[in-house]
Write a protein that holds these residues in place. Structure first.
Motif, mmCIF file in Angstrom:
data_model
loop_
_atom_site.group_PDB
_atom_site.id
_atom_site.type_symbol
_atom_site.label_atom_id
_atom_site.label_comp_id
_atom_site.label_asym_id
_atom_site.label_seq_id
_atom_site.Cartn_x
_atom_site.Cartn_y
_atom_site.Cartn_z
ATOM 1 N N ARG A 182 -24.667 -12.770 -4.486
ATOM 2 C CA ARG A 182 -23.254 -12.767 -4.540
ATOM 3 C C ARG A 182 -22.354 -12.532 -3.255
ATOM 4 N N PHE A 183 -21.486 -13.306 -2.860
ATOM 5 C CA PHE A 183 -20.623 -13.218 -1.867
ATOM 6 C C PHE A 183 -19.509 -12.409 -2.261
ATOM 7 N N VAL A 184 -19.596 -11.031 -1.679
ATOM 8 C CA VAL A 184 -18.373 -10.174 -1.882
ATOM 9 C C VAL A 184 -17.219 -10.117 -1.017
ATOM 10 N N GLN A 185 -16.394 -10.586 -1.295
ATOM 11 C CA GLN A 185 -15.269 -10.827 -0.379
ATOM 12 C C GLN A 185 -14.459 -9.767 -0.017
ATOM 13 N N ALA A 186 -14.674 -9.166 1.054
ATOM 14 C CA ALA A 186 -13.680 -8.148 1.766
ATOM 15 C C ALA A 186 -12.226 -8.457 2.103
ATOM 16 N N ARG A 187 -11.345 -7.930 2.574
ATOM 17 C CA ARG A 187 -10.170 -8.427 2.960
ATOM 18 C C ARG A 187 -10.251 -8.402 4.430
ATOM 19 N N HIS A 188 -11.326 -7.851 5.111
ATOM 20 C CA HIS A 188 -11.375 -7.899 6.552
ATOM 21 C C HIS A 188 -12.836 -7.762 6.896
ATOM 22 N N GLU A 189 -13.277 -8.298 8.170
ATOM 23 C CA GLU A 189 -14.852 -8.157 8.252
ATOM 24 C C GLU A 189 -15.329 -7.006 8.620
ATOM 25 N N GLU A 190 -14.446 -6.054 9.124
ATOM 26 C CA GLU A 190 -14.676 -4.539 9.598
ATOM 27 C C GLU A 190 -14.984 -4.005 8.195
ATOM 28 N N MET A 191 -14.150 -4.105 7.107
ATOM 29 C CA MET A 191 -14.448 -3.698 5.726
ATOM 30 C C MET A 191 -15.629 -4.045 5.003
ATOM 31 N N ALA A 192 -16.094 -5.458 5.303
ATOM 32 C CA ALA A 192 -17.418 -6.081 4.822
ATOM 33 C C ALA A 192 -18.447 -5.254 5.546
ATOM 34 N N ALA A 193 -18.357 -4.783 6.757
ATOM 35 C CA ALA A 193 -19.560 -3.952 7.277
ATOM 36 C C ALA A 193 -19.288 -2.675 6.692
#
Length: 598
Positions: A44-55
């Protein structure tokens, strides 16, 4: 057989049983994004609102699952945005693999759009393993090494994959010069036990002590039962580094709680008075909170020899995993017959919890922030996961939250960055969709990025079998920890232009997303508000207006710190009178236990 390099990469992640990738799209990873579509979004690709949040979400997932997590970002700005979350992983020894795009190979070196020297950018944060994948035959070994290295070193690693390569046909490495194969996914990790002579030397030091103190960190989590057995045998008290807060429950009478600037009085007293120190799975950095050099004999246990013997002059350093090392050490430990030290430790702990209870009930304007966490402690589910952000709210998480049962908790311990509270909670929900999660977050962190990540929470909560995820906002319109640091460490008054936050209706924003939203400005409503949030059938935001002038006074506050705070108030602090009133009422509870200040 995979069609493209990107198809193969996703197949290999599935082979590693990677269930989700936290990320944000961009044209630098268009080939990867297309592969997710072809693979029916598996993983699953979990789409954050910002790459820092993805990390951060990846860090939260890895911390609470114990498994490697993967985050993904496009080239240039997307890769740059990952850095803070990856540094959080590095400093807290958390296994995360970052996969980032890069400009096409044909344009490299031409100052092309979004072309950044990613090797220079990532060479520190991903120092254990960082590689450019430039041909498809390189990919299996590179990806497998990234995952295995992240596991082995408990650190972030990174793959850089140019966007044109992602779309090329995949070709497996051959049995030929200059092509390197890789073994199937999966690794069996053995246990590391020190030599018998070193274990005997450690036992000699421990058995000679009459006032034993144990300090545990996150590395002791798998050895909780053995730590208890060691404490029972030696009559020791056990203090917990902040990252080890959930190693032992706080209802054990000899557990003194957190140590350090955010620590408790009994932990301070434990270290002040002990004659023997045993450090287990902790790289606690603040040596001033440990015994004076020469006061106590020391033993340290850690899996990583690079971080051993560097915080206190320990006599015996045991490199090994905590569980196996303690299992081998315990038969060599004599039971202490004199329990006077244990009796003293337990009395200090009992007195402390009474003090904390009374401090939380001290009146404030409008709500005492300590009470927010104390009310949670009375009703938190035994299987909950708690994430904490960085700020003054961290003080109350560290001191007031009682760990019990199977409760897990964590925060950005060493980097102490603002902003991971909500994305950690999202990562925790993907790791344990059947468990309730609570995030304790200051309003500064919510304005920095927590509000945006509520959108991510709303987007994915229907995937979780237990949808409960409570974000509790400490709403005081102040960047409060820095305000107190200005006063106590710098001797300077609060500077309102930098410290005062715009007033935001956090509950109103949550309501607009379809989340449960609760606003509280009366302390008598706080318990019921927690009950409502914890029974909600969807994520909830608990927006609590609390007093910014309740001081996070350490139980070991020095004269210089108190002098600096007083000096700052005399220099024209805008809230000087209220600060002095709340500080007096709070500190009074430590000297007059049982008396409730109003």
């Amino acid at each position: 057989m995979a069609d493209t390099v990107a198809d193969y990469l996703l197949q290999r992640l599935r082979d590693w049983e990677i269930d989700q990738v936290f990320g944000y799209p961009g044209d630098g990873i268009n080939g990867l994004v297309a592969a997710f579509g072809k693979a029916d979004n598996s993983p699953r690709f979990v789409q954050a609102r910002h790459e820092e949040m993805a990390a951060f979400e990846a860090v939260g997932y890895a911390k609470f699952s114990g498994r490697v997590a993967v985050c993904m970002a496009t080239s240039g700005p997307g890769a740059i945005h990952l850095l803070n979350g990856l540094y959080d992983a590095k400093l807290d020894h958390t296994p995360v693999v970052a996969i980032v795009g890069q400009a096409a190979r044909s344009s490299m070196g031409s100052s092309y759009q979004q072309e950044v020297d990613l090797h220079a950018l990532f060479k520190d944060v991903a120092s254990e393993y960082l590689v450019d994948v430039t041909v498809s035959e390189q990919l299996p070994n590179a990806l497998d090494r990234a995952i295995r290295t992240a596991e082995a070193t408990r650190s972030p690693t990174a793959l850089i994959i140019p966007n044109d390569l992602q779309e090329e046909p995949y070709s497996a490495p051959g049995h030929a010069f200059k092509e390197v194969p890789s073994s199937p996914p999966g690794t069996s990790w053995g246990r590391v036990v020190p030599r018998d002579e070193d274990l005997r030397a450690a036992a000699e030091v421990i058995n000679a002590g009459s006032k034993v103190a144990i300090l545990v960190g996150q590395g002791a989590r798998a050895a909780a039962r053995q730590v208890v057995d060691l404490a029972e045998a030696t009559g020791a008290g056990v203090a917990k580094a902040l990252l080890g807060k959930d190693v032992l429950p706080d209802d054990l009478p000899f557990v003194t709680g957190s140590i350090g600037l955010l620590g408790t009085r009994p932990s301070y007293e434990l270290m002040r008075d002990c004659d023997t120190l045993i450090m287990i799975g902790s790289n606690f950095p603040y040596s001033q909170f440990l015994p004076e050099p020469g006061q106590a004999r020391g033993v340290q246990i850690d899996i990583d020899g690079r971080f051993i013997g560097m915080r206190y002059p320990t006599e015996v350093n045991l490199v090994g995993d905590s569980l196996s090392t303690l299992e081998a050490l315990l038969p060599l430990i004599n039971r202490a017959e004199d329990r006077s030290w244990r009796t003293k430790v337990e009395k200090n702990v009992t007195d402390w919890w009474e003090t904390v209870h009374n401090e939380a009930l001290t009146e404030a304007d409008p709500i005492n922030p300590m009470r927010i966490v104390s009310e949670l402690s009375e009703r938190i589910p035994d299987n909950a996961i708690v994430t904490a952000d960085s700020g003054s709210s961290t003080n109350w998480y560290a001191r007031n939250l009682k760990i019990r049962g199977e409760i897990r908790s964590s925060l950005s311990g060493t980097l102490a960055t603002m902003g991971p509270g909500v994305p950690y909670a999202i990562g925790a929900k993907f790791a344990h969709p059947d468990r309730p999660v609570i995030a304790l977050v200051g309003d500064g962190a919510m304005q920095m990025n927590g509000l945006a990540e509520l959108i991510t929470l709303a987007k994915y909560h229907e995937l979780w079998s237990d949808p409960r995820c409570v974000v509790c906002v400490f709403h005081n319109n102040d960047l409060n920890q820095v305000t107190w640091e200005l006063r106590a460490m710098g001797g300077q008054p609060k500077f309102e232009e930098s410290q005062v936050l715009p007033d935001v209706d956090y509950a109103g924003f949550a309501r607009s997303l379809g989340l449960t939203a609760i606003s509280v400005d009366d302390p008598e409503q706080l318990g019921a508000a927690w009950d409502t949030a914890l029974k909600s059938d969807r994520p909830a935001v608990l927006d609590v207006r609390c007093d910014p002038e309740v001081p996070p006074i350490p139980p070991h506050a020095t004269f210089d710190q108190m002098k600096a705070t007083a000096a700052s108030l005399l220099k024209g602090d805008p809230d000087a009178l209220h600060v002095m009133l709340q500080g007096t009422k709070t500190k009074l509870q430590e000297f007059v236990p049982g008396k409730r200040a109003k």
